[in-house]
Structures are given as structure tokens and as C-alpha cells.
Design an enzyme around this catalytic site. Sequence first.
Site, PDB file in Angstrom:
ATOM      1  N   ARG A 234       0.775  -1.146   0.034  1.00 32.25           N
ATOM      2  CA  ARG A 234      -0.004   0.140  -0.046  1.00 32.25           C
ATOM      3  C   ARG A 234       0.906   1.276   0.069  1.00 32.25           C
ATOM      4  O   ARG A 234       1.878   1.202   0.636  1.00 32.25           O
ATOM      5  CB  ARG A 234      -0.975   0.069   1.172  1.00 32.25           C
ATOM      6  N   ASP A 258       3.977   0.301  -7.555  1.00 31.91           N
ATOM      7  CA  ASP A 258       2.582   0.347  -8.205  1.00 31.91           C
ATOM      8  C   ASP A 258       1.467   0.756  -7.282  1.00 31.91           C
ATOM      9  O   ASP A 258       0.440   0.808  -7.925  1.00 31.91           O
ATOM     10  CB  ASP A 258       2.251  -1.199  -8.389  1.00 31.91           C
ATOM     11  N   GLU A 263      -3.455   7.436  -3.147  1.00 27.76           N
ATOM     12  CA  GLU A 263      -4.596   6.646  -3.195  1.00 27.76           C
ATOM     13  C   GLU A 263      -5.248   6.145  -1.868  1.00 27.76           C
ATOM     14  O   GLU A 263      -6.583   5.564  -2.189  1.00 27.76           O
ATOM     15  CB  GLU A 263      -3.927   5.164  -3.846  1.00 27.76           C
ATOM     16  N   HIS A 289      -0.963   1.189 -10.594  1.00 26.49           N
ATOM     17  CA  HIS A 289      -1.645   0.326  -9.800  1.00 26.49           C
ATOM     18  C   HIS A 289      -2.271  -0.912 -10.612  1.00 26.49           C
ATOM     19  O   HIS A 289      -3.419  -1.150 -10.914  1.00 26.49           O
ATOM     20  CB  HIS A 289      -2.909   0.851  -8.930  1.00 26.49           C
ATOM     21  N   GLY A 291      -1.317  -4.014 -10.322  1.00 25.61           N
ATOM     22  CA  GLY A 291      -0.946  -5.065  -9.656  1.00 25.61           C
ATOM     23  C   GLY A 291      -1.996  -6.412 -10.148  1.00 25.61           C
ATOM     24  O   GLY A 291      -1.519  -7.520 -10.361  1.00 25.61           O
ATOM     25  N   SER A 292      -3.138  -6.140 -10.401  1.00 28.88           N
ATOM     26  CA  SER A 292      -4.162  -7.390 -10.619  1.00 28.88           C
ATOM     27  C   SER A 292      -4.495  -6.982 -12.233  1.00 28.88           C
ATOM     28  O   SER A 292      -5.506  -7.667 -12.745  1.00 28.88           O
ATOM     29  CB  SER A 292      -5.281  -7.447  -9.756  1.00 28.88           C
TER      30      SER A 292
END
Length: 333
Positions: A234, A258, A263, A289, A291-292
Amino acid sequence: MKTQPRILVTNWVHQATLQQLALLGDVDANETRMPWPREEVMRRAEKADAILAFMPDSIDARLLARCKRLRVVACALKGYDNFDLDACTQAGVFVTIVPDLLTEPTAELAVGLAIGLGRNIREGDALVRSGRFDGWRPVLYGTGLDGSVVAIVGMGHVGRAVAQRLAGFGCRMLGVDPSAETPPGMIRVTLHRALEMSDVVIVCAPLTPASRHLIGNDALARMKHGALLINVGRGSVVDESAVLAALETGKLGGYAADVFEMEDRALSDRPEAIDERLRTHPRTLFTPHLGSAVTRVRQAIELRAVDNIADVLEGRRPRDAINEPTQPLAKAG
């Protein structure tokens, strides 16, 4: 005649997700790639029985006070620090997350950032694109993983997945987490010891009151001169101002991330943007961001969140609930 449940989708999702939601009720979906403003979300949420929520959202007591029908906030994410669990519990609203599907792609990206930062991928790409590359020259020497000491801060699902991927790179791995077991092949150490020993530090820790700015001035001062720092946990686990100062003095060899402090919307004193000096520093490597952000993974995450909504609307406790509200299923749609 019974009123159809209303489902609010705050951010863009795949068409297959909308089709599944339409089987459950009336869908009010954001079909743009930009998050709605906060007030727009609050206005639309007033009549919602369920919300499919995402990283830009912040569910708090102020929003919940306007949502008399709301029964579930299904988060298409794993880290839920932007969502006030106590307020949701008191309001009789379930909160669900997607605990496992984000793990593998996030770990993969963490390794990619470590390699990209250490091997000067950003600078090398710019050199080739500039037209000034005429063939091999002894430039852009960097840091490889082979033979390096790598510390992983946070040994939850993501940290362990990072360790699995690093196992074949020939690096010595240190694990930092007082509350989790260290996988085979790793050495468990304190944070202070890991910072002193490591060439690369990968942050995979979630944001909690105890972990905010865990990597700050004191931690950075303990790191080896020229070491690299990567953050996929985070944003606010790392103090970006302290990172910038360490980069400018040369103490820190590079920073890749990332995730970013701006955020973390639950923090009232978060920065509104990434500092321009950090964004433009030559020894940084950033992704937005991602990551996924693997298509099949994001689709699976969305559909798992839909399953949680279906559970509640059909009178069941949601499978991925992270709170236990009082009489949550008694609200009328």
C-alpha cells in the site's frame, strides 16, 4: 409487487460482469473509465441494495447515513483500508473482499519492477528510442537479482508468492513479518536487520495504523547505500517524502512502486498527488496500480464480487465477508 434490488457499480467492469449482475436486479453502472466524483457516488448509492466497489471508493459513515437500503458492499479488491468496517457493521452492511485472486499477478509485477529498476529498463528504453544508440557501449550497469540479498516486508499471500517467484533467481531471501511464518528457503529477520543486509527491499505489507510510514526516514537511513526499494503493498506503508529525500542524496539507489500515498483515501492527511520531483526522478520506475491488471484475473475478481452480492440478495451470508453486522439480512429492498 416486490421491488427489484438495485445494484450500484461504481467503476467500469467487463460486459460479462454486467450480464451476471442484471440477473440479480437493476444495475446502475459507471460505464466510463473514470471514477465518479464522491458526491455522484453518494447520490446514486442512496437507492442501492448492493454496491460493487473498487479502489477509488471510500465507504464511510457519511455515505452510509444516506443509504437506507444498503445491505452489502462487495469490494473487487483485497486491501480494504479505504472502507470503514466499524461503520458498515453498525449500519448492518456486509463488506466483502476478494482475498486470493490478486495474489499471483501482484507478485509477478513485484518481481518485474525489481528487475526493471535494477537493470535500468526505463533508461535503456529511452536511450534506444532517442536514436542515439549506435550499438553496445559500457553504459547503464545495474543490479541483478542473482547473488543479491532480497528482503520481503510482509509475508502474507503476496509476500509468499513473491518469494516463490524469486526462488529461481539465485538470491538470498529474508522475510520480515512478526505475525507470519517464513516459508522454507528464507531467513526470518527483524526489519532493522533486513534493511541493513539487503540489496533489494520489496514491500508487500498491508496498510494498518502500525504499518503507516513503516519505511520512513529511520528505515531508509538503515538501508545499504544504493539499495533498491519496491512497493506493491500500500502506498502509505512507505513515506514518499522520505523516499524522495533519500533518492536526492543518493542514499537510496532507486524506488519502484505500483501503489501511492494519494490513493489511500481513508487518510485525511494523504497527499493529493504524487510529488512531481518523485515522478520525474531518474531513479524511479512506476506503474499505475497494475498489480491485478491481467484481463482474465480482473474478470475473475469482478465475478467473485458478484457472487458475494448474490449471496446477500438471496438471503445468505456472503462467502467472503470480513465483518459480522447485526441483522444485516433483514433490510427490505
